[in-house]
Design a protein around this motif. Structure first.
Motif, PDB file in Angstrom:
ATOM      1  N   ALA A  89      55.641  46.596  26.364  1.00  0.00           N
ATOM      2  CA  ALA A  89      56.787  46.021  25.671  1.00  0.00           C
ATOM      3  C   ALA A  89      56.511  44.544  25.410  1.00  0.00           C
ATOM      4  CB  ALA A  89      58.038  46.168  26.519  1.00  0.00           C
ATOM      5  N   PRO A  90      57.098  43.958  24.377  1.00  0.00           N
ATOM      6  CA  PRO A  90      56.870  42.532  24.097  1.00  0.00           C
ATOM      7  C   PRO A  90      57.184  41.626  25.294  1.00  0.00           C
ATOM      8  CG  PRO A  90      57.901  43.566  22.213  1.00  0.00           C
ATOM      9  CD  PRO A  90      57.887  44.609  23.301  1.00  0.00           C
ATOM     10  N   SER A  91      58.127  42.047  26.150  1.00  0.00           N
ATOM     11  CA  SER A  91      58.472  41.244  27.336  1.00  0.00           C
ATOM     12  C   SER A  91      57.319  41.174  28.344  1.00  0.00           C
ATOM     13  CB  SER A  91      59.707  41.821  28.033  1.00  0.00           C
ATOM     14  OG  SER A  91      59.455  43.152  28.444  1.00  0.00           O
ATOM     15  N   GLN A  92      56.318  42.010  28.168  1.00  0.00           N
ATOM     16  CA  GLN A  92      55.159  41.987  29.062  1.00  0.00           C
ATOM     17  C   GLN A  92      54.035  41.080  28.541  1.00  0.00           C
ATOM     18  OE1 GLN A  92      54.849  46.397  29.279  1.00  0.00           O
ATOM     19  NE2 GLN A  92      55.133  46.141  31.488  1.00  0.00           N
ATOM     20  N   THR A  93      54.286  40.398  27.457  1.00  0.00           N
ATOM     21  CA  THR A  93      53.351  39.380  26.978  1.00  0.00           C
ATOM     22  C   THR A  93      53.291  38.273  28.018  1.00  0.00           C
ATOM     23  OG1 THR A  93      53.739  39.831  24.633  1.00  0.00           O
ATOM     24  CG2 THR A  93      52.954  37.620  25.216  1.00  0.00           C
ATOM     25  N   SER A  94      52.093  38.016  28.538  1.00  0.00           N
ATOM     26  CA  SER A  94      51.962  37.082  29.638  1.00  0.00           C
ATOM     27  C   SER A  94      50.479  36.895  29.960  1.00  0.00           C
ATOM     28  CB  SER A  94      52.699  37.625  30.868  1.00  0.00           C
ATOM     29  OG  SER A  94      52.795  36.651  31.885  1.00  0.00           O
ATOM     30  N   VAL A  95      50.207  36.008  30.902  1.00  0.00           N
ATOM     31  CA  VAL A  95      48.867  35.908  31.487  1.00  0.00           C
ATOM     32  C   VAL A  95      48.932  36.569  32.858  1.00  0.00           C
ATOM     33  CG1 VAL A  95      47.009  34.409  32.249  1.00  0.00           C
ATOM     34  CG2 VAL A  95      48.389  33.767  30.259  1.00  0.00           C
ATOM     35  N   TYR A  96      48.005  37.476  33.089  1.00  0.00           N
ATOM     36  CA  TYR A  96      47.989  38.232  34.338  1.00  0.00           C
ATOM     37  C   TYR A  96      46.849  37.734  35.231  1.00  0.00           C
ATOM     38  CZ  TYR A  96      51.362  41.289  32.180  1.00  0.00           C
ATOM     39  OH  TYR A  96      52.505  41.768  31.588  1.00  0.00           O
TER      40      TYR A  96
ATOM     41  N   GLN B  85      46.671  24.215  43.458  1.00  0.00           N
ATOM     42  CA  GLN B  85      46.553  23.398  42.256  1.00  0.00           C
ATOM     43  C   GLN B  85      46.160  24.319  41.107  1.00  0.00           C
ATOM     44  OE1 GLN B  85      42.814  21.196  41.840  1.00  0.00           O
ATOM     45  NE2 GLN B  85      43.990  19.340  41.436  1.00  0.00           N
ATOM     46  N   GLN B  86      46.762  24.135  39.944  1.00  0.00           N
ATOM     47  CA  GLN B  86      46.396  24.952  38.804  1.00  0.00           C
ATOM     48  C   GLN B  86      46.168  24.094  37.566  1.00  0.00           C
ATOM     49  OE1 GLN B  86      49.271  27.808  37.202  1.00  0.00           O
ATOM     50  NE2 GLN B  86      47.622  29.185  36.577  1.00  0.00           N
ATOM     51  N   PHE B  87      44.996  24.248  36.960  1.00  0.00           N
ATOM     52  CA  PHE B  87      44.681  23.619  35.674  1.00  0.00           C
ATOM     53  C   PHE B  87      44.991  24.606  34.570  1.00  0.00           C
ATOM     54  CE2 PHE B  87      43.001  19.906  37.475  1.00  0.00           C
ATOM     55  CZ  PHE B  87      42.147  20.232  38.517  1.00  0.00           C
ATOM     56  N   PRO B  88      45.222  24.101  33.354  1.00  0.00           N
ATOM     57  CA  PRO B  88      45.517  25.013  32.224  1.00  0.00           C
ATOM     58  C   PRO B  88      44.430  26.065  32.047  1.00  0.00           C
ATOM     59  CG  PRO B  88      45.980  22.749  31.605  1.00  0.00           C
ATOM     60  CD  PRO B  88      45.317  22.691  32.953  1.00  0.00           C
ATOM     61  N   SER B  89      44.862  27.282  31.783  1.00  0.00           N
ATOM     62  CA  SER B  89      43.976  28.422  31.515  1.00  0.00           C
ATOM     63  C   SER B  89      43.097  28.799  32.714  1.00  0.00           C
ATOM     64  CB  SER B  89      43.087  28.148  30.296  1.00  0.00           C
ATOM     65  OG  SER B  89      43.876  27.889  29.153  1.00  0.00           O
ATOM     66  N   GLN B  90      43.495  28.411  33.906  1.00  0.00           N
ATOM     67  CA  GLN B  90      42.756  28.807  35.108  1.00  0.00           C
ATOM     68  C   GLN B  90      43.720  29.372  36.140  1.00  0.00           C
ATOM     69  OE1 GLN B  90      40.163  25.853  36.810  1.00  0.00           O
ATOM     70  NE2 GLN B  90      39.548  25.051  34.816  1.00  0.00           N
ATOM     71  N   GLY B  91      43.164  30.135  37.097  1.00  0.00           N
ATOM     72  CA  GLY B  91      43.968  30.584  38.210  1.00  0.00           C
ATOM     73  C   GLY B  91      44.189  29.458  39.206  1.00  0.00           C
ATOM     74  N   PRO B  92      45.236  29.549  40.012  1.00  0.00           N
ATOM     75  CA  PRO B  92      45.478  28.519  41.024  1.00  0.00           C
ATOM     76  C   PRO B  92      44.338  28.448  42.033  1.00  0.00           C
ATOM     77  CG  PRO B  92      47.431  29.872  40.697  1.00  0.00           C
ATOM     78  CD  PRO B  92      46.309  30.548  39.972  1.00  0.00           C
ATOM     79  N   ARG B  93      44.189  27.263  42.630  1.00  0.00           N
ATOM     80  CA  ARG B  93      43.157  27.036  43.623  1.00  0.00           C
ATOM     81  C   ARG B  93      43.784  26.441  44.867  1.00  0.00           C
ATOM     82  NH1 ARG B  93      38.526  22.611  42.582  1.00  0.00           N
ATOM     83  NH2 ARG B  93      40.363  21.324  42.797  1.00  0.00           N
ATOM     84  N   PHE B  94      43.429  26.978  46.026  1.00  0.00           N
ATOM     85  CA  PHE B  94      43.960  26.524  47.310  1.00  0.00           C
ATOM     86  C   PHE B  94      43.593  25.056  47.557  1.00  0.00           C
ATOM     87  CE2 PHE B  94      45.200  27.367  51.718  1.00  0.00           C
ATOM     88  CZ  PHE B  94      44.479  26.439  52.433  1.00  0.00           C
ATOM     89  N   ILE B  95      44.585  24.286  48.056  1.00  0.00           N
ATOM     90  CA  ILE B  95      44.324  22.890  48.420  1.00  0.00           C
ATOM     91  C   ILE B  95      44.373  22.714  49.924  1.00  0.00           C
ATOM     92  CG2 ILE B  95      45.081  20.498  48.214  1.00  0.00           C
ATOM     93  CD1 ILE B  95      46.537  21.225  45.658  1.00  0.00           C
TER      94      ILE B  95
ATOM     95  N   ALA C 125      47.595  18.223  36.794  1.00  0.00           N
ATOM     96  CA  ALA C 125      47.619  19.670  37.013  1.00  0.00           C
ATOM     97  C   ALA C 125      49.030  20.059  37.454  1.00  0.00           C
ATOM     98  CB  ALA C 125      46.608  20.078  38.081  1.00  0.00           C
ATOM     99  N   VAL C 126      49.224  21.353  37.668  1.00  0.00           N
ATOM    100  CA  VAL C 126      50.468  21.847  38.259  1.00  0.00           C
ATOM    101  C   VAL C 126      50.196  22.140  39.734  1.00  0.00           C
ATOM    102  CG1 VAL C 126      52.275  23.588  38.209  1.00  0.00           C
ATOM    103  CG2 VAL C 126      51.192  22.852  36.073  1.00  0.00           C
ATOM    104  N   TYR C 127      51.082  21.684  40.599  1.00  0.00           N
ATOM    105  CA  TYR C 127      50.924  21.866  42.043  1.00  0.00           C
ATOM    106  C   TYR C 127      52.040  22.775  42.545  1.00  0.00           C
ATOM    107  CZ  TYR C 127      47.466  18.239  41.737  1.00  0.00           C
ATOM    108  OH  TYR C 127      46.341  17.531  41.410  1.00  0.00           O
ATOM    109  N   TYR C 128      51.634  23.812  43.269  1.00  0.00           N
ATOM    110  CA  TYR C 128      52.572  24.800  43.775  1.00  0.00           C
ATOM    111  C   TYR C 128      52.627  24.765  45.297  1.00  0.00           C
ATOM    112  CZ  TYR C 128      52.385  27.047  39.173  1.00  0.00           C
ATOM    113  OH  TYR C 128      52.453  27.315  37.832  1.00  0.00           O
ATOM    114  N   CYS C 129      53.829  24.806  45.804  1.00  0.00           N
ATOM    115  CA  CYS C 129      54.069  24.971  47.234  1.00  0.00           C
ATOM    116  C   CYS C 129      54.392  26.439  47.470  1.00  0.00           C
ATOM    117  CB  CYS C 129      55.239  24.065  47.633  1.00  0.00           C
ATOM    118  SG  CYS C 129      56.033  24.477  49.186  1.00  0.00           S
ATOM    119  N   LEU C 130      53.677  27.071  48.390  1.00  0.00           N
ATOM    120  CA  LEU C 130      53.945  28.461  48.721  1.00  0.00           C
ATOM    121  C   LEU C 130      54.208  28.590  50.206  1.00  0.00           C
ATOM    122  CD1 LEU C 130      52.021  28.804  46.154  1.00  0.00           C
ATOM    123  CD2 LEU C 130      51.455  30.989  47.124  1.00  0.00           C
ATOM    124  N   VAL C 131      55.129  29.455  50.541  1.00  0.00           N
ATOM    125  CA  VAL C 131      55.332  29.791  51.941  1.00  0.00           C
ATOM    126  C   VAL C 131      54.774  31.192  52.131  1.00  0.00           C
ATOM    127  CG1 VAL C 131      57.009  30.220  53.748  1.00  0.00           C
ATOM    128  CG2 VAL C 131      57.329  28.295  52.183  1.00  0.00           C
TER     129      VAL C 131
END
Lengths: 110, 117
Positions: free
Chosen positions: B82-89, A37-47, A84-90
C-alpha cells in the motif's frame, strides 16, 4: 517499554561542547540507556550506553542521574562532521527490544 | 566480514503487489530486527526475532510478515503493498547480550528504499 523525549533540533558551532538531554520517566530496572547517531541515507550507529552515573568513551560521555529518569549525551568539541540525528534509546533486557524516539537533529555550523 | 546486508537497495512497487526484503548477517547474532523510517521521523519497530525459528511483533506489524528460518537471515514480506508502506526499511542484528564488547549494540544494514505507487 520506556518512552523517550528529546529536543527536536539543536544548533552549535565547531569546537563547542554539545549536550543533548533525553527524558525517560518510566525507565525500568532492566533498562539500559543507549545512544545512536544517524547520517542521511545510512543506518544508525551505536555511540555509547550506560546504566547509571557517568560513562565516557573515545567519542562521547553519558551522564545519568541517580533516579535514571533522564540522560545527557555530551559531545566534546564538535566538528562539521558531527552534524547528524542523535537518538536516545532505552533497551529492555527482558523484552529484547527498544523503542526509537524521533531523535535530535544536531547542526554544527562553521 | 560484511556485517549486515540488505537486498534490494531500492524497489518501486505498484499497489497490491507483493515482495520480500532480505536481511543477512554474518556475525552469528541471535537477535534481528526490522524497522521502518518515514521521512523526518525516527525508526519504528515492525517485527523482531530473538532466535532462529522465532518471531515477534513490534510497534507497527500490520501489513507485514516475517520469517527467520536460518539464524543468519531475516525476511520481511509485504503481501499486498500500500502507498502507506512507502518508507526506508532498516534491518539490524544484535548478540542478544553484551557479548564480548560489553555493549547492547544493534548493528544496522544500509537500508532498503521502497516506494509504493
Amino acid at each position: 517499554l520506556a518512552k523517550t523525549t528529546q529536543p527536536i533540533s539543536m544548533d552549535s558551532y565547531e569546537g563547542q561542547e554539545v549536550n543533548i538531554t533525553c527524558s525517560h520517566n518510566n525507565i525500568a530496572t532492566n533498562d539500559y540507556i543507549t545512544w545512536y547517531q544517524q547520517f542521511p541515507s545510512q543506518g544508525p550507529r551505536f555511540i555509547i550506553q550506560g546504566y547509571k552515573t557517568k560513562v565516557t568513551n573515545e567519542v562521547a560521555s553519558l551522564f545519568i542521574p541517580a533516579d535514571r529518569k533522564s540522560s545527557t549525551l555530551s559531545l566534546p568539541r564538535v566538528s562539521l562532521s558531527d552534524t547528524a540525528v542523535y537518538y536516545c534509546l532505552v533497551y529492555n533486557t527482558n523484552a529484547g527490544k527498544s523503542t526509537f524516539g524521533d531523535g535530535t537533529t544536531l547542526t554544527v555550523k562553521p | 566480514n560484511a556485517g549486515v546486508t540488505q537486498t534490494p537497495k531500492f524497489r518501486v512497487l505498484k499497489t497490491g503487489q507483493s515482495m520480500t526484503l532480505l536481511c543477512a548477517q554474518d556475525m552469528n547474532h541471535e537477535y534481528m530486527y526490522w524497522y521502518r523510517q518515514d521521512p523526518g521521523m525516527g525508526l519504528r519497530l515492525i517485527h523482531y526475532s530473538v532466535g532462529e525459528g522465532t518471531t515477534a511483533k513490534g510497534e507497527v506489524p500490520d501489513g507485514y510478515n516475517v520469517s527467520r528460518l536460518k539464524k543468519q537471515n531475516f525476511l520481511l514480506g509485504l503481501e499486498s503493498a500500500a502507498p502507506s508502506q512507502t518508507s526506508v526499511y532498516f534491518c539490524a542484528s544484535f548478540t542478544g547480550g553484551t557479548g564480548t564488547s560489553g555493549r547492547y549494540e544493534q548493528y544496522f544494514g544500509p537500508g532498503t528504499r521502497l516506494t509504493v505507487t
